[in-house]
Design a protein around this motif. Structure first.
Motif, mmCIF file in Angstrom:
data_model
loop_
_atom_site.group_PDB
_atom_site.id
_atom_site.type_symbol
_atom_site.label_atom_id
_atom_site.label_comp_id
_atom_site.label_asym_id
_atom_site.label_seq_id
_atom_site.Cartn_x
_atom_site.Cartn_y
_atom_site.Cartn_z
ATOM 1 N N LYS A 171 6.940 6.987 4.968
ATOM 2 C CA LYS A 171 5.527 6.795 4.644
ATOM 3 C C LYS A 171 4.774 6.130 5.797
ATOM 4 O O LYS A 171 3.608 6.446 6.052
ATOM 5 C CB LYS A 171 5.403 5.983 3.354
ATOM 6 N N LEU A 172 5.431 5.220 6.502
ATOM 7 C CA LEU A 172 4.782 4.604 7.666
ATOM 8 C C LEU A 172 4.491 5.651 8.738
ATOM 9 O O LEU A 172 3.413 5.664 9.333
ATOM 10 C CB LEU A 172 5.677 3.506 8.239
ATOM 11 N N LEU A 175 4.206 8.955 8.289
ATOM 12 C CA LEU A 175 3.206 9.900 7.795
ATOM 13 C C LEU A 175 1.800 9.312 7.852
ATOM 14 O O LEU A 175 0.821 10.036 8.058
ATOM 15 C CB LEU A 175 3.541 10.321 6.364
ATOM 16 N N HIS A 176 1.701 7.994 7.678
ATOM 17 C CA HIS A 176 0.401 7.320 7.770
ATOM 18 C C HIS A 176 0.059 6.923 9.209
ATOM 19 O O HIS A 176 -0.922 6.224 9.441
ATOM 20 C CB HIS A 176 0.387 6.079 6.874
ATOM 21 N N LYS A 177 0.924 7.357 10.151
ATOM 22 C CA LYS A 177 0.690 7.125 11.577
ATOM 23 C C LYS A 177 0.588 5.636 11.925
ATOM 24 O O LYS A 177 -0.233 5.218 12.749
ATOM 25 C CB LYS A 177 -0.562 7.875 12.052
ATOM 26 N N LYS A 178 1.429 4.826 11.280
ATOM 27 C CA LYS A 178 1.482 3.403 11.577
ATOM 28 C C LYS A 178 2.408 3.154 12.768
ATOM 29 O O LYS A 178 3.478 3.754 12.874
ATOM 30 C CB LYS A 178 1.993 2.624 10.367
ATOM 31 N N SER A 199 0.816 -1.215 0.000
ATOM 32 C CA SER A 199 0.000 0.000 0.000
ATOM 33 C C SER A 199 0.851 1.267 0.000
ATOM 34 O O SER A 199 0.355 2.354 -0.302
ATOM 35 C CB SER A 199 -0.926 0.019 1.224
ATOM 36 N N LEU A 200 2.142 1.139 0.329
ATOM 37 C CA LEU A 200 3.016 2.311 0.400
ATOM 38 C C LEU A 200 3.464 2.795 -0.980
ATOM 39 O O LEU A 200 3.992 3.896 -1.113
ATOM 40 C CB LEU A 200 4.252 1.994 1.250
ATOM 41 N N ILE A 252 -0.252 11.928 0.892
ATOM 42 C CA ILE A 252 -0.642 10.667 1.544
ATOM 43 C C ILE A 252 -2.159 10.485 1.426
ATOM 44 O O ILE A 252 -2.895 11.409 1.149
ATOM 45 C CB ILE A 252 -0.217 10.640 3.015
#
Length: 226
Positions: free
Chosen positions: A179-180, A182-185, A162-163, A226
């Motif tokens: 990206k993780l 920024l996506h708050k993972k 998905s990234l 994002i």
């Protein structure tokens, strides 16, 4: 849960025999994917001998570590992906314990780290460069990642896909983490034992790669949607 391990290699004829031997100690259910990134030192001949037990991707030219990982992700058939380099700076033997930790934490993305604050700052050029890049990443992303360039990762297959990763070379590490974040993972971190190689022993990261890594960090922070 099932796992696919993806290992990019480039001109690793001297480490491949030990790498393959250690991979054979892993659980038989783990899919092993080795991406030979256009090696011209005979690495391909060694890999062909093990083609029955290992899924091998053979790049016709040197596309870069990032491109090789993306190709490996495309053929990974299991629920979780393990990323690690094939140079044995970090031994394959650490994988079983990392899987246990990953599963204890409900399959939260796990990243390895080679050093922490207890180790102090080493002014050897490569180590100091890692410190600068790591500090800049945490400053940009308001994060507390201990080692953004460590190659060891365990992540769900659907999440990494998905990234939409597109880094071709060593910047794949900071693109993934950026990206993780920024996506708050959620991310957990686990220390791994590290045996650094010298350039003469096959170390491939160059000063020019550092600039590409910083560029990707900046791009994903300020320009990526994002």
């Amino acid at each position: 849960m099932s796992y696919s391990i993806i290992i990019p290699v480039y001109n690793e004829i001297f480490t491949l025999p030990k790498l393959i031997k250690n991979l054979q100690k892993l659980d038989n259910d783990i899919q092993i994917i080795i991406v030979d990134d256009g090696s011209d030192d005979g690495s391909d001949k060694i890999l062909k001998k093990h083609a029955k037990k290992i899924d091998i991707i053979q790049n016709e030219s040197n596309l870069g570590k990032g491109s090789s990982i993306v190709l490996g992700v495309e053929i990974a058939r299991n629920q979780n992906i393990i990323l690690i380099d094939g140079d044995l700076e970090i031994e394959i033997d650490c994988i079983p314990n990392l899987i246990v930790e990953y599963e204890k934490n409900n399959y939260t993305t796990l990243i390895g780290y080679r050093w922490d604050n207890k180790d102090g700052i080493n002014f050897e050029l490569n180590r100091f460069g890692n410190y600068i890049i790591n500090s800049l990443f945490n400053l940009l992303y308001f994060s507390s990642i201990k080692d953004v360039l460590c190659c060891v990762r365990i992540i769900k297959s659907d999440l990494i896909r998905s990234l939409n990763l597109n880094s071709k070379r060593f910047s794949i590490e900071v693109e993934t983490l950026g990206k993780l974040v920024l996506h708050k993972k959620k991310i957990i971190q686990s220390k791994v034992h590290y045996n650094r190689r010298t350039k003469q022993q096959g170390k491939k990261l160059k000063m020019s790669d550092a600039w590409r890594i910083i560029t990707v960090m900046l791009y994903n922070k300020f320009l990526h949607k994002i």
